[in-house]
Design a protein around this motif. Structure first.
Motif, PDB file in Angstrom:
ATOM      1  N   VAL A  26      30.067  47.005  32.089  1.00  0.00           N
ATOM      2  CA  VAL A  26      29.923  45.695  32.697  1.00  0.00           C
ATOM      3  C   VAL A  26      30.746  44.702  31.890  1.00  0.00           C
ATOM      4  N   GLN A  27      31.605  43.991  32.548  1.00  0.00           N
ATOM      5  CA  GLN A  27      32.509  43.071  31.871  1.00  0.00           C
ATOM      6  C   GLN A  27      32.602  41.804  32.704  1.00  0.00           C
ATOM      7  N   PRO A  28      32.171  40.653  32.177  1.00  0.00           N
ATOM      8  CA  PRO A  28      32.305  39.430  32.965  1.00  0.00           C
ATOM      9  C   PRO A  28      33.782  39.104  33.176  1.00  0.00           C
ATOM     10  N   SER A  29      34.085  38.481  34.316  1.00  0.00           N
ATOM     11  CA  SER A  29      35.480  38.175  34.598  1.00  0.00           C
ATOM     12  C   SER A  29      35.993  37.043  33.709  1.00  0.00           C
ATOM     13  N   CYS A  30      35.136  36.154  33.308  1.00  0.00           N
ATOM     14  CA  CYS A  30      35.564  35.062  32.440  1.00  0.00           C
ATOM     15  C   CYS A  30      34.325  34.414  31.851  1.00  0.00           C
ATOM     16  N   ARG A  31      34.281  34.323  30.558  1.00  0.00           N
ATOM     17  CA  ARG A  31      33.155  33.666  29.909  1.00  0.00           C
ATOM     18  C   ARG A  31      33.684  32.659  28.895  1.00  0.00           C
ATOM     19  N   PRO A  32      34.133  31.496  29.380  1.00  0.00           N
ATOM     20  CA  PRO A  32      34.715  30.506  28.483  1.00  0.00           C
ATOM     21  C   PRO A  32      33.622  29.808  27.671  1.00  0.00           C
ATOM     22  N   PRO A  33      33.992  29.249  26.510  1.00  0.00           N
ATOM     23  CA  PRO A  33      33.002  28.551  25.712  1.00  0.00           C
ATOM     24  C   PRO A  33      32.500  27.272  26.381  1.00  0.00           C
ATOM     25  N   GLU A  35      33.335  24.255  29.818  1.00  0.00           N
ATOM     26  CA  GLU A  35      34.126  23.908  30.989  1.00  0.00           C
ATOM     27  C   GLU A  35      35.411  23.227  30.531  1.00  0.00           C
ATOM     28  N   GLY A  36      36.522  23.536  31.177  1.00  0.00           N
ATOM     29  CA  GLY A  36      37.804  22.966  30.811  1.00  0.00           C
ATOM     30  C   GLY A  36      38.557  23.797  29.796  1.00  0.00           C
ATOM     31  N   GLY A  37      37.943  24.880  29.286  1.00  0.00           N
ATOM     32  CA  GLY A  37      38.602  25.755  28.326  1.00  0.00           C
ATOM     33  C   GLY A  37      39.545  26.713  29.018  1.00  0.00           C
ATOM     34  N   THR A  38      40.063  27.659  28.270  1.00  0.00           N
ATOM     35  CA  THR A  38      40.966  28.645  28.848  1.00  0.00           C
ATOM     36  C   THR A  38      40.279  30.001  28.884  1.00  0.00           C
ATOM     37  N   CYS A  39      40.754  30.859  29.747  1.00  0.00           N
ATOM     38  CA  CYS A  39      40.227  32.214  29.843  1.00  0.00           C
ATOM     39  C   CYS A  39      41.320  33.135  30.359  1.00  0.00           C
ATOM     40  N   PHE A  40      41.100  34.427  30.231  1.00  0.00           N
ATOM     41  CA  PHE A  40      42.010  35.411  30.803  1.00  0.00           C
ATOM     42  C   PHE A  40      41.720  35.538  32.282  1.00  0.00           C
ATOM     43  N   LYS A  41      42.764  35.716  33.069  1.00  0.00           N
ATOM     44  CA  LYS A  41      42.556  35.931  34.504  1.00  0.00           C
ATOM     45  C   LYS A  41      43.546  36.971  34.992  1.00  0.00           C
ATOM     46  N   TRP A  46      43.738  42.827  41.291  1.00  0.00           N
ATOM     47  CA  TRP A  46      43.673  43.415  39.952  1.00  0.00           C
ATOM     48  C   TRP A  46      42.270  43.168  39.414  1.00  0.00           C
ATOM     49  N   GLU A  47      41.745  44.135  38.650  1.00  0.00           N
ATOM     50  CA  GLU A  47      40.420  44.008  38.044  1.00  0.00           C
ATOM     51  C   GLU A  47      40.573  43.853  36.543  1.00  0.00           C
ATOM     52  N   ARG A  48      39.796  42.945  35.953  1.00  0.00           N
ATOM     53  CA  ARG A  48      39.871  42.725  34.517  1.00  0.00           C
ATOM     54  C   ARG A  48      38.811  43.538  33.789  1.00  0.00           C
ATOM     55  N   HIS A  49      39.216  44.124  32.669  1.00  0.00           N
ATOM     56  CA  HIS A  49      38.291  44.745  31.717  1.00  0.00           C
ATOM     57  C   HIS A  49      38.896  44.540  30.337  1.00  0.00           C
ATOM     58  N   GLY A  50      38.125  43.945  29.452  1.00  0.00           N
ATOM     59  CA  GLY A  50      38.644  43.669  28.116  1.00  0.00           C
ATOM     60  C   GLY A  50      39.850  42.756  28.211  1.00  0.00           C
ATOM     61  N   ASN A  51      40.923  43.138  27.537  1.00  0.00           N
ATOM     62  CA  ASN A  51      42.125  42.299  27.542  1.00  0.00           C
ATOM     63  C   ASN A  51      43.221  42.873  28.429  1.00  0.00           C
ATOM     64  N   PRO A 182      46.547  40.226  31.162  1.00  0.00           N
ATOM     65  CA  PRO A 182      46.121  39.100  31.998  1.00  0.00           C
ATOM     66  C   PRO A 182      46.869  37.827  31.629  1.00  0.00           C
ATOM     67  N   SER A 183      46.865  36.881  32.541  1.00  0.00           N
ATOM     68  CA  SER A 183      47.456  35.579  32.248  1.00  0.00           C
ATOM     69  C   SER A 183      46.326  34.633  31.812  1.00  0.00           C
ATOM     70  N   MET A 184      46.708  33.492  31.308  1.00  0.00           N
ATOM     71  CA  MET A 184      45.718  32.504  30.887  1.00  0.00           C
ATOM     72  C   MET A 184      45.423  31.564  32.046  1.00  0.00           C
ATOM     73  N   GLY A 185      44.156  31.223  32.182  1.00  0.00           N
ATOM     74  CA  GLY A 185      43.744  30.297  33.228  1.00  0.00           C
ATOM     75  C   GLY A 185      42.944  29.151  32.638  1.00  0.00           C
ATOM     76  N   ARG A 186      42.785  28.090  33.411  1.00  0.00           N
ATOM     77  CA  ARG A 186      41.955  26.950  32.999  1.00  0.00           C
ATOM     78  C   ARG A 186      40.618  27.105  33.692  1.00  0.00           C
ATOM     79  N   VAL A 187      39.569  26.669  33.035  1.00  0.00           N
ATOM     80  CA  VAL A 187      38.213  26.821  33.579  1.00  0.00           C
ATOM     81  C   VAL A 187      37.678  25.507  34.087  1.00  0.00           C
ATOM     82  N   LYS A 188      37.188  25.535  35.309  1.00  0.00           N
ATOM     83  CA  LYS A 188      36.380  24.421  35.821  1.00  0.00           C
ATOM     84  C   LYS A 188      34.973  25.005  35.910  1.00  0.00           C
ATOM     85  N   PHE A 189      34.657  25.644  37.017  1.00  0.00           N
ATOM     86  CA  PHE A 189      33.396  26.347  37.127  1.00  0.00           C
ATOM     87  C   PHE A 189      33.626  27.846  37.068  1.00  0.00           C
TER      88      PHE A 189
END
Length: 192
Positions: A26-33, A35-41, A46-51, A182-189
């Motif tokens: 089980v791997q969450p798709s994005c767990r940023p610290p 809101e407004g932070g960055t995450c892998f996307k 494509w499915e994300r697991h780890g990096n 993965p590329s880097m994304g910005r987090v809103k929700f």
């Protein structure tokens, strides 16, 4: 009546959680610290697991065609770097296999020198991270005198010991597993 249902659900959950697991997939798709932070996307499909991001090719292609298809999609055939990654792929492929012989190409071959298994990036296979099925690789030559020089993986019911790699004639069409960073994304929700 509601209490009996609640107790039965609680017992079922306790039983499920107490069963030993060979790995955690089980791997969450994005767990940023925050809101407004960055995450892998990962890109769509494509499915994300780890990096890493993974794409599971459903079209059956030769090993070389699968390698080219992954490159067209911006990645390469998967290089398995850890037991966790092998476990993730083993469990993910269970749902993507239609029958027992429905295997997936990985980026491992000994086409250059027999018994010297290399990943698509040219690195040698680390034998401590080899997940060959028992008796494999066997370089079986009955259908092709050149033998079997490409690796595929998958067990319809899952491989309890994770050993599900087999060598195969590189020209026999199979499905495939691509990977890319993965590329880097910005987090809103959610990751955007």
């Amino acid at each position: 009546m509601m209490t009996a249902k609640h107790d039965a659900l609680k017992r079922n959950l306790t039983d499920t959680l107490s069963q030993p697991k060979s790995c955690n997939v089980v791997q969450p798709s994005c767990r940023p610290p925050t809101e407004g932070g960055t995450c892998f996307k990962c890109d769509p499909d494509w499915e994300r697991h780890g990096n890493k991001c993974y794409r599971f090719l459903t079209e059956k292609l030769t090993w070389d065609q699968s390698r080219s298809r992954c490159e067209e999609l911006g990645g390469h055939l998967v290089k398995i770097d850890s037991k966790d990654e092998q476990c993730f792929l083993d469990w993910t492929l269970i749902d993507k296999m239609d029958e027992a012989e429905d295997k997936f190409w990985i980026g491992l071959t000994d086409q250059v020198t027999e018994d010297e298994w290399l990943w698509v990036d040219g690195s040698k296979l680390d034998e401590s991270l080899a997940f060959w099925n028992y008796g494999e690789p066997d370089n079986w030559r009955e259908k092709n005198p050149d033998g079997e020089d490409c690796a595929r993986m998958g067990e319809k019911g899952g491989a309890p010991d994770l050993k599900c790699w087999r060598d195969q004639d590189c020209n026999k069409p199979q499905k495939g597993v691509c990977e890319k960073t993965p590329s880097m994304g910005r987090v809103k929700f959610n990751c955007e």
